[in-house]
Motif scaffolding. Structure first.
Motif, short mmCIF file in Angstrom:
data_model
loop_
_atom_site.label_atom_id
_atom_site.label_comp_id
_atom_site.label_asym_id
_atom_site.label_seq_id
_atom_site.Cartn_x
_atom_site.Cartn_y
_atom_site.Cartn_z
N PHE A 1 0.63 -1.17 -0.10
CA PHE A 1 0.18 0.04 -0.03
C PHE A 1 1.06 1.20 -0.03
O PHE A 1 0.68 2.25 -0.89
N ARG B 1 3.33 1.21 -3.05
CA ARG B 1 2.56 1.42 -4.30
C ARG B 1 1.63 2.12 -4.47
O ARG B 1 1.96 3.09 -5.35
N TYR B 2 0.70 2.33 -3.70
CA TYR B 2 -0.26 3.53 -4.00
C TYR B 2 0.31 4.57 -3.24
O TYR B 2 -0.07 5.84 -3.97
N GLN C 1 1.29 7.72 -6.07
CA GLN C 1 0.38 9.21 -6.03
C GLN C 1 1.25 10.20 -5.67
O GLN C 1 1.28 11.31 -6.29
#
Lengths: 296, 296, 296, 296
Positions: A61, A64-65, A69
């Motif tokens: 999480f 990656r995310y 972002q």
């Protein structure tokens, strides 16, 4: 709790005096865990450390995310470029790299991935990214983002062939992923054209833009990861600390995984906070999955 | 070489006579590996088996990109539905499930994921899919695809609330993921409306369409995986067989990973066949990554 | 009702005798409408024709989502290739081309677009596709799909430089988008290696695969568009025919748009069939939108 | 040159004295063009105006890719939310709305679209977004973005049912798309919790966050569109001004399209600046496309 194993490195070199009383530690990043494993393999690690980075609820999480972002966010704030139609070269297709690749494409960019690992390179290709050597990518990229955890992912020979106006950013670990000394050497001068954007005037007339002095661009030019992803990482940290407080005395000085039940508990709590309900196995389903006799 | 551990199950029950002379084996699927681990944990596995499924060059590609594409292919050939605008419910977000989810969205569908694992459920949500219990998903899905490796992912209570015209397909393991006996019981009759499409007329007037009798839809209605993904799985199988021929005599009856150098060699060969060149670490880069002293 | 304006062309040349009693017509395709406008501009069109293709409920859906899905379907059935990781070259970024580009990327391919229109080329680039001349694309493509409505989008000079194993398919209009005579001339022979796949052995040893003899691949090797998209096109056709029956006598021999209220009615009916409810403007909202005085 | 037709409205009401000597104008936005057409239809427009917004090189790019990116940018800067896993409700699926929908999904959000136009609603559904009435969307959204050009896309009855913590932003035209007076009325108080974020404490205990006082969020909290998209809009403006200087005297007071050759020239120049080369029709291809006789 360490981030990048810098505290650990200091404790094992200049400040060995502070080791006394230390019962355990935890580490937040991929690069830090790599360094800790080197230390442990060399037989020199002095206390048990939990690799919080390797918890699923962390690196799936946060890396990656979160990085995906916030890296774009940092570059957007620094430059206000339009991503659509740009060729974005990503050095490294680990969890961070694939997060950034996904988001860059999600903003309309054409993505190029460079890798040293053949399996990750194949994944990148089958995820629809162009895969090539950095020698080739250097010639076509509009924006370069390093996410390798190593050094000189963008080196002198790449800087020499980049297009006029290219943008260089790092979202890996330190300001060593781009060979900034080489950039400085090859340039006739530089000027800050916007906050966090240094435009280097190269000897051959090209202009190259280095963002945030090559430091982590999401921290340099934006706000780092959103709290909605840090909450999981910090829950892993907190519960790992509690675990160490209870059990560190019985652990050898090695690098440990976050206990699986902590990892899943963090996942459950996060789902709860998002208002998402999932299924649970029925007794019949559980029995089936645990059985080797049942089949065709 | 087994696919689903069915051969292994037979060898350990009805045909123990055939065990003689067997020095090792390999397994192709996730479900098979789960069964083998149960067998090994029960202390009953009689020979060493390499979990080919767990090689990165196998499950990253075969399960994800292979199953992803071929599942949609099977359903398209069976039904000629338009995917765009459909609500597709995916039971299970393992490698197969995420492959199918990715491709279903790639065809314009709205994707809903059900899971029993909180971390996978979170990944699905952050990958942009709706996540909910099957009890809720059952009411809104146009197409249901089971990829759990277990039983009754679609059960009686779900069949009871599905919309008129819903399509049910399985791309997991056996024809037990959809509770077909319940479907048969709840229906007044069925007719084959197209090859591989059985339309069940439910007691309440709804019509539900079961594809390929609930068997693997990519094998039932299409051609299975493309050769461009099976080549890697089979290379892992062949090199694992060679490895067993050499070393099985020194291995205990356990489930083993594909040796890492075989896995990476298959990756390298595949890249070569695709004409893709990647980078290699310089000595300086390798030293940096192996060092714990260097840092900030 | 015509598809490609072939019937119209015949009626205006060899069978002018059949024009008698004809009060109006309609046309289903982009290419047909282009031909009809040429005919009308030349002052030679003999009866009013409704360009059903140009209805929003037709070309937005049929050309984009229909052709997008069915073109990939046709090529998959013909070849069983894995799309992930392939370089797919799309000639033409009209409604059909962008539909196929979207779906090819949705299956994990790397997409390259060629265009003759600068604005469409820009859109393709900002949608994240690589854009280049066919001269350059010809050298890197694994799969070529023509969607131009014109001729020789893939010409002799492109065939000469394609990679060994390249696949050529047409999803535009006729079997003239790929220069098949040139392919035949440059080849030493050909063999059908799978149904709908002719492998040409080129003089220089390369093998090129032509699908479905260059005819529309979704019709040649698959089932054409799904009914869920044809229903809208046919609703436009039916309501346009009704309209012509009522009003053709008062229309000059020109090419007409589908009346806006027919177009929107088809949209409303389709939404209804999908169980989707949308908003309607309140009187207050409608007044605001119709006013020029209200503002800031 | 106007943006939103506010200058025009003033010139036609309070400052008619300034009309003297005005030979023509141009308008930058969708909403402005709608107002101008109302004015022209009412027979009250006093000078010819070019609808720069309607140039392909303007609204295809500025409204879609520009608004798409900058709206997310504004909301990210204001809130630092993680987009992945959020349910984003988009009111309006015009060029701006579809740009924002595309980018929101590209960041990992689940997208919900509301519309009043049936054809746009269908497109949204087939582009993979959930489509529903705002009455239903209001209950499930984490983030609401209005892009309708009208008023009260988010009204009192929607505010009443939103989830605790919901975020409201406008990226359409004025601060009238969200019914802020209703929000104020329903709230017991508000506080600025971050710059550009007003948290309203509702009577029932829920907290709702209004961004940038409901004004255009990309201008309020970010830097507006990137220059790489404004360059095209401004090129259209400049060349339209030049055109008016030459030809306005012969134009009636109506709303005009940007001349097609200006539009295409801007596209060509932009491609050139991006280093992209495209194809041109051969004489043979051009002849084929212009002919109605050639066919099958």
């Amino acid at each position: 709790m360490d981030d990048g194993a810098d505290l650990v490195a200091t404790l094992h070199t200049d400040r060995t005096d502070a080791l006394d009383g230390l019962i355990g530690g935890s580490e937040e990043t991929t690069t830090g865990v790599i360094r800790l494993r080197s230390l442990a393999e060399a037989g020199k690690l002095k206390y048990p450390i939990i690799a919080v980075n390797d918890a699923d609820t962390k690196h799936f999480f946060d890396n990656r995310y979160g990085t995906g972002q916030s890296t774009l966010d940092g570059i957007t704030r620094a430059t206000n470029i339009l991503w659509a139609g740009k060729t974005v070269v990503l050095a490294g297709y680990g969890w961070c790299g694939r997060g950034v690749a996904l988001r860059a494409r999600g903003m309309g960019a054409q993505t190029v991935v460079t890798e040293i690992n053949p399996i990750r390179a194949l994944e990148a290709a089958m995820d629809g990214h162009q895969v090539m050597s950095m020698d080739n990518a250097a010639k076509i990229g509009d924006i370069f983002i390093t996410l390798t955890g190593g050094i000189k992912a963008v080196g002198r020979q790449h800087i020499e062939v980049m297009k006029d106006g290219a943008i260089l950013a790092n979202s890996g670990h330190f300001n060593v992923e781009i060979d900034i000394p080489a950039l400085e050497e090859l340039a006739d001068g530089k000027q800050e054209v916007r906050p966090f954007v240094d435009e280097y005037l190269m000897g051959d007339g090209r202009r190259l833009n280095l963002l945030g002095e090559g430091r982590l661009i999401n921290l340099a030019a934006a706000e780092g990861h959103p709290s909605a992803v840090m909450d999981m990482s910090f829950a892993d940290q907190a519960l790992s600390a509690e675990y160490l407080a209870q059990f560190a005395h019985s652990l050898k000085p090695q690098v440990y995984d976050v206990p699986r039940d902590i990892d899943e508990e963090v996942g459950r709590l996060k789902l709860l906070s998002m208002g998402i309900t999932i299924d649970t196995l029925t007794a019949e389903q559980e029995e089936y999955l645990g059985s080797w006799e049942v089949g065709t």
